[in-house]
Design a protein around this motif. Structure first.
Motif, PDB file in Angstrom:
ATOM      1  N   LYS A   1      -6.209   0.033   3.825  1.00 49.44           N
ATOM      2  CA  LYS A   1      -7.087  -0.254   4.323  1.00 49.44           C
ATOM      3  C   LYS A   1      -8.750  -0.699   3.795  1.00 49.44           C
ATOM      4  O   LYS A   1      -9.433  -1.570   4.267  1.00 49.44           O
ATOM      5  CB  LYS A   1      -7.909   0.723   5.939  1.00 49.44           C
ATOM      6  N   GLN A   2      -8.329  -0.002   2.497  1.00 48.43           N
ATOM      7  CA  GLN A   2      -9.363   0.578   1.725  1.00 48.43           C
ATOM      8  C   GLN A   2      -9.205  -1.109   1.141  1.00 48.43           C
ATOM      9  O   GLN A   2     -10.048  -1.635   1.108  1.00 48.43           O
ATOM     10  CB  GLN A   2      -9.497   1.369   0.843  1.00 48.43           C
ATOM     11  N   ALA A   3      -7.716  -1.530   0.494  1.00 45.83           N
ATOM     12  CA  ALA A   3      -7.942  -2.643   0.245  1.00 45.83           C
ATOM     13  C   ALA A   3      -8.721  -4.034   0.986  1.00 45.83           C
ATOM     14  O   ALA A   3      -9.137  -4.617   0.601  1.00 45.83           O
ATOM     15  CB  ALA A   3      -6.700  -3.017  -0.587  1.00 45.83           C
ATOM     16  N   GLU A   4      -8.302  -3.970   1.893  1.00 46.08           N
ATOM     17  CA  GLU A   4      -8.721  -4.929   2.762  1.00 46.08           C
ATOM     18  C   GLU A   4     -10.278  -5.169   3.411  1.00 46.08           C
ATOM     19  O   GLU A   4     -10.883  -6.354   3.376  1.00 46.08           O
ATOM     20  CB  GLU A   4      -8.248  -4.350   4.250  1.00 46.08           C
ATOM     21  N   LYS A   5     -11.286  -3.796   3.441  1.00 52.65           N
ATOM     22  CA  LYS A   5     -12.262  -4.112   2.758  1.00 52.65           C
ATOM     23  C   LYS A   5     -12.555  -4.444   2.018  1.00 52.65           C
ATOM     24  O   LYS A   5     -13.655  -5.406   1.877  1.00 52.65           O
ATOM     25  CB  LYS A   5     -12.772  -1.744   3.452  1.00 52.65           C
ATOM     26  N   PHE A   6     -12.156  -4.112   0.633  1.00 47.10           N
ATOM     27  CA  PHE A   6     -12.669  -4.596  -1.169  1.00 47.10           C
ATOM     28  C   PHE A   6     -12.117  -6.323  -0.810  1.00 47.10           C
ATOM     29  O   PHE A   6     -12.241  -6.294  -2.467  1.00 47.10           O
ATOM     30  CB  PHE A   6     -12.663  -3.260  -1.726  1.00 47.10           C
ATOM     31  N   LYS A   7     -11.255  -6.700  -0.173  1.00 43.93           N
ATOM     32  CA  LYS A   7     -10.552  -8.045  -0.467  1.00 43.93           C
ATOM     33  C   LYS A   7     -10.108  -7.953  -1.872  1.00 43.93           C
ATOM     34  O   LYS A   7      -9.598  -8.750  -2.958  1.00 43.93           O
ATOM     35  CB  LYS A   7     -11.249  -9.281  -0.251  1.00 43.93           C
ATOM     36  N   ARG A   8      -8.923  -7.126  -1.882  1.00 40.98           N
ATOM     37  CA  ARG A   8      -8.296  -6.849  -3.148  1.00 40.98           C
ATOM     38  C   ARG A   8      -6.628  -6.371  -2.604  1.00 40.98           C
ATOM     39  O   ARG A   8      -6.321  -5.983  -1.581  1.00 40.98           O
ATOM     40  CB  ARG A   8      -8.835  -4.842  -3.914  1.00 40.98           C
ATOM     41  N   PRO A   9      -6.085  -7.622  -3.589  1.00 36.62           N
ATOM     42  CA  PRO A   9      -4.298  -7.921  -3.340  1.00 36.62           C
ATOM     43  C   PRO A   9      -3.404  -6.733  -3.375  1.00 36.62           C
ATOM     44  O   PRO A   9      -4.434  -4.959  -3.967  1.00 36.62           O
ATOM     45  CB  PRO A   9      -4.027  -8.658  -3.721  1.00 36.62           C
ATOM     46  N   VAL A  10      -2.666  -6.117  -2.550  1.00 39.72           N
ATOM     47  CA  VAL A  10      -1.658  -4.750  -2.342  1.00 39.72           C
ATOM     48  C   VAL A  10      -0.514  -4.971  -2.821  1.00 39.72           C
ATOM     49  O   VAL A  10       0.263  -5.931  -2.383  1.00 39.72           O
ATOM     50  CB  VAL A  10      -1.629  -4.056  -1.485  1.00 39.72           C
ATOM     51  N   LEU A  11       0.122  -4.218  -4.040  1.00 39.64           N
ATOM     52  CA  LEU A  11       1.526  -4.399  -5.021  1.00 39.64           C
ATOM     53  C   LEU A  11       1.150  -2.883  -4.747  1.00 39.64           C
ATOM     54  O   LEU A  11       1.820  -1.738  -4.630  1.00 39.64           O
ATOM     55  CB  LEU A  11       0.767  -4.288  -6.156  1.00 39.64           C
ATOM     56  N   CYS A  12       2.842  -2.630  -3.738  1.00 37.92           N
ATOM     57  CA  CYS A  12       3.956  -1.679  -3.486  1.00 37.92           C
ATOM     58  C   CYS A  12       5.172  -1.706  -4.452  1.00 37.92           C
ATOM     59  O   CYS A  12       6.001  -2.893  -4.371  1.00 37.92           O
ATOM     60  CB  CYS A  12       4.361  -1.723  -1.956  1.00 37.92           C
ATOM     61  N   LEU A  13       5.223  -0.909  -5.017  1.00 38.06           N
ATOM     62  CA  LEU A  13       6.345  -0.223  -5.551  1.00 38.06           C
ATOM     63  C   LEU A  13       7.203   0.254  -5.091  1.00 38.06           C
ATOM     64  O   LEU A  13       7.501   1.920  -4.571  1.00 38.06           O
ATOM     65  CB  LEU A  13       6.354   0.346  -6.787  1.00 38.06           C
ATOM     66  N   VAL A  14       8.769   0.181  -4.569  1.00 35.78           N
ATOM     67  CA  VAL A  14       9.366   0.310  -3.499  1.00 35.78           C
ATOM     68  C   VAL A  14      11.131   1.333  -4.335  1.00 35.78           C
ATOM     69  O   VAL A  14      11.510   0.346  -5.171  1.00 35.78           O
ATOM     70  CB  VAL A  14      10.392  -0.168  -2.302  1.00 35.78           C
ATOM     71  N   ASP A  15      11.174   2.302  -4.108  1.00 35.51           N
ATOM     72  CA  ASP A  15      11.883   2.881  -4.173  1.00 35.51           C
ATOM     73  C   ASP A  15      12.103   4.367  -4.376  1.00 35.51           C
ATOM     74  O   ASP A  15      11.466   5.211  -4.500  1.00 35.51           O
ATOM     75  CB  ASP A  15      12.069   3.370  -6.155  1.00 35.51           C
ATOM     76  N   THR A  16      13.410   4.805  -3.413  1.00 33.33           N
ATOM     77  CA  THR A  16      13.253   5.520  -1.851  1.00 33.33           C
ATOM     78  C   THR A  16      14.499   4.927  -1.671  1.00 33.33           C
ATOM     79  O   THR A  16      14.871   4.921  -1.237  1.00 33.33           O
ATOM     80  CB  THR A  16      12.619   5.514  -1.060  1.00 33.33           C
ATOM     81  N   ALA A  17      15.574   6.817  -1.140  1.00 28.64           N
ATOM     82  CA  ALA A  17      16.593   6.431  -0.695  1.00 28.64           C
ATOM     83  C   ALA A  17      16.522   7.029   0.914  1.00 28.64           C
ATOM     84  O   ALA A  17      17.136   6.912   1.764  1.00 28.64           O
ATOM     85  CB  ALA A  17      17.492   7.868  -1.219  1.00 28.64           C
ATOM     86  N   GLY A  18      14.885   7.109   1.324  1.00 33.04           N
ATOM     87  CA  GLY A  18      15.085   7.285   2.530  1.00 33.04           C
ATOM     88  C   GLY A  18      13.318   8.097   2.367  1.00 33.04           C
ATOM     89  O   GLY A  18      13.193   8.560   1.862  1.00 33.04           O
ATOM     90  N   ALA A  19      12.573   8.462   3.551  1.00 32.74           N
ATOM     91  CA  ALA A  19      11.393   8.949   3.795  1.00 32.74           C
ATOM     92  C   ALA A  19      12.710  10.561   4.003  1.00 32.74           C
ATOM     93  O   ALA A  19      13.112  10.639   4.340  1.00 32.74           O
ATOM     94  CB  ALA A  19      11.117   8.620   5.842  1.00 32.74           C
ATOM     95  N   TYR A  20      12.058  11.515   3.893  1.00 28.23           N
ATOM     96  CA  TYR A  20      11.974  12.713   4.034  1.00 28.23           C
ATOM     97  C   TYR A  20      12.441  12.691   5.599  1.00 28.23           C
ATOM     98  O   TYR A  20      11.601  12.891   6.758  1.00 28.23           O
ATOM     99  CB  TYR A  20      10.725  14.006   3.313  1.00 28.23           C
ATOM    100  N   CYS A  21      13.319  13.752   5.585  1.00 29.69           N
ATOM    101  CA  CYS A  21      14.446  13.347   6.853  1.00 29.69           C
ATOM    102  C   CYS A  21      14.386  15.541   7.835  1.00 29.69           C
ATOM    103  O   CYS A  21      14.716  15.782   8.290  1.00 29.69           O
ATOM    104  CB  CYS A  21      15.005  13.103   7.476  1.00 29.69           C
TER     105      CYS A  21
END
Length: 262
Positions: A91-111
């Motif tokens: 949401k902060q990136a949206e406010k300042f018009k910055r692109p967002v890069l997400c780096l994904v590496d997970t077996a899953g969210a903590y359960c």
């Protein structure tokens, strides 16, 4: 390479993590902490920096390398506050018009029970909803294992890319085999059935690009060099779009998944 070998490569000790990608792709990186509601989750790294002098927000799920790092990062299994921190930065990136890069590496969210008590499913669901209408470009890059909602919580994007040996699935092969055959030793058969490799997902239209990493081994310098230009070009092109066009293209991307194979 058969599917389960890809899974093992994605999980391999010494494989580059989100922090490695940030260190090699992003200059002047400044990490931000906390979700402003509960706590800071070390499993998710988030902050701002520059990609070839382009201001950018980066959010990555970090597993760690050493045993001490892995424990600190909860082995890449994020808590609800991690997903809320990610959304705060988006949401902060949206406010300042910055692109967002997400780096994904997970077996899953903590359960664990504490994650459920703090609203794990709600936190992920809110990310899915908010990312779909975020008025700034988003690109998700799968660099290792992508498991279930834990991965999807950072993968509602304009484009989803995968490294050649990354995987993306609703469940691990071991978990799938335990449920379907009551036998976790059938994980190789499960991996084949799940269609979880980068090439299979590309053919199904789930991802837009597969980044080759042949001969990279533990040295990802060539991958970083290739990604730097590809990411810069992709974001530069997306930033030129009108907001309405960007959102419509993102919406249509998900509407069309599974309707035809490449």
């Amino acid at each position: 390479m058969e599917a389960y070998k890809r899974v093992m490569t994605a999980r391999a000790k010494g494989r580059a993590t989100a922090q490695d990608f940030i260190d090699n792709l992003i200059s002047d990186f400044m990490e931000f902490h906390g979700d402003r509601k509960y706590a800071d989750d070390s499993a998710i790294i988030g902050g701002i920096g520059k990609l070839k002098n382009m201001p950018i927000t980066v959010i990555g799920i970090e597993r760690g390398h050493t045993t001490k790092e892995k424990v600190k990062r909860n082995f890449g299994a994020a808590h609800p506050e991690g997903y809320r921190k990610a959304l705060r930065l988006m949401k902060q990136a949206e406010k300042f018009k910055r692109p967002v890069l997400c780096l994904v590496d997970t077996a899953g969210a903590y359960c664990g029970i504490e994650a459920e008590e703090r609203g794990q499913s709600l936190a992920i669901a809110e990310n899915l909803m908010e990312m779909m209408t975020l008025k700034t470009p988003i690109l998700s890059l799968f660099i290792g294992e992508g498991g279930s909602g834990g991965a999807l919580g950072l993968a509602v994007a304009d484009q989803v890319w995968m490294l050649e040996n990354a995987v993306y699935s609703v469940i691990s092969p071991e978990g799938c085999a335990s449920i379907l055959w009551k036998d976790p030793s059938k994980m190789k058969e499960a991996a084949q059935c799940l269609k979880m490799t980068a090439r299979e997902l590309y053919d199904l239209g789930v991802v837009e690009k597969v980044i080759k990493e042949k001969e990279a081994g533990k040295d990802f310098k060539k991958v970083y060099y290739l990604l730097e230009d590809l990411l810069f070009d992709a974001f530069n092109k997306a930033l030129k779009l009108e907001e309405a066009d960007l959102l419509e293209m993102r919406y249509q991307r998900f509407r069309q998944i599974g309707t035809q194979e490449r």
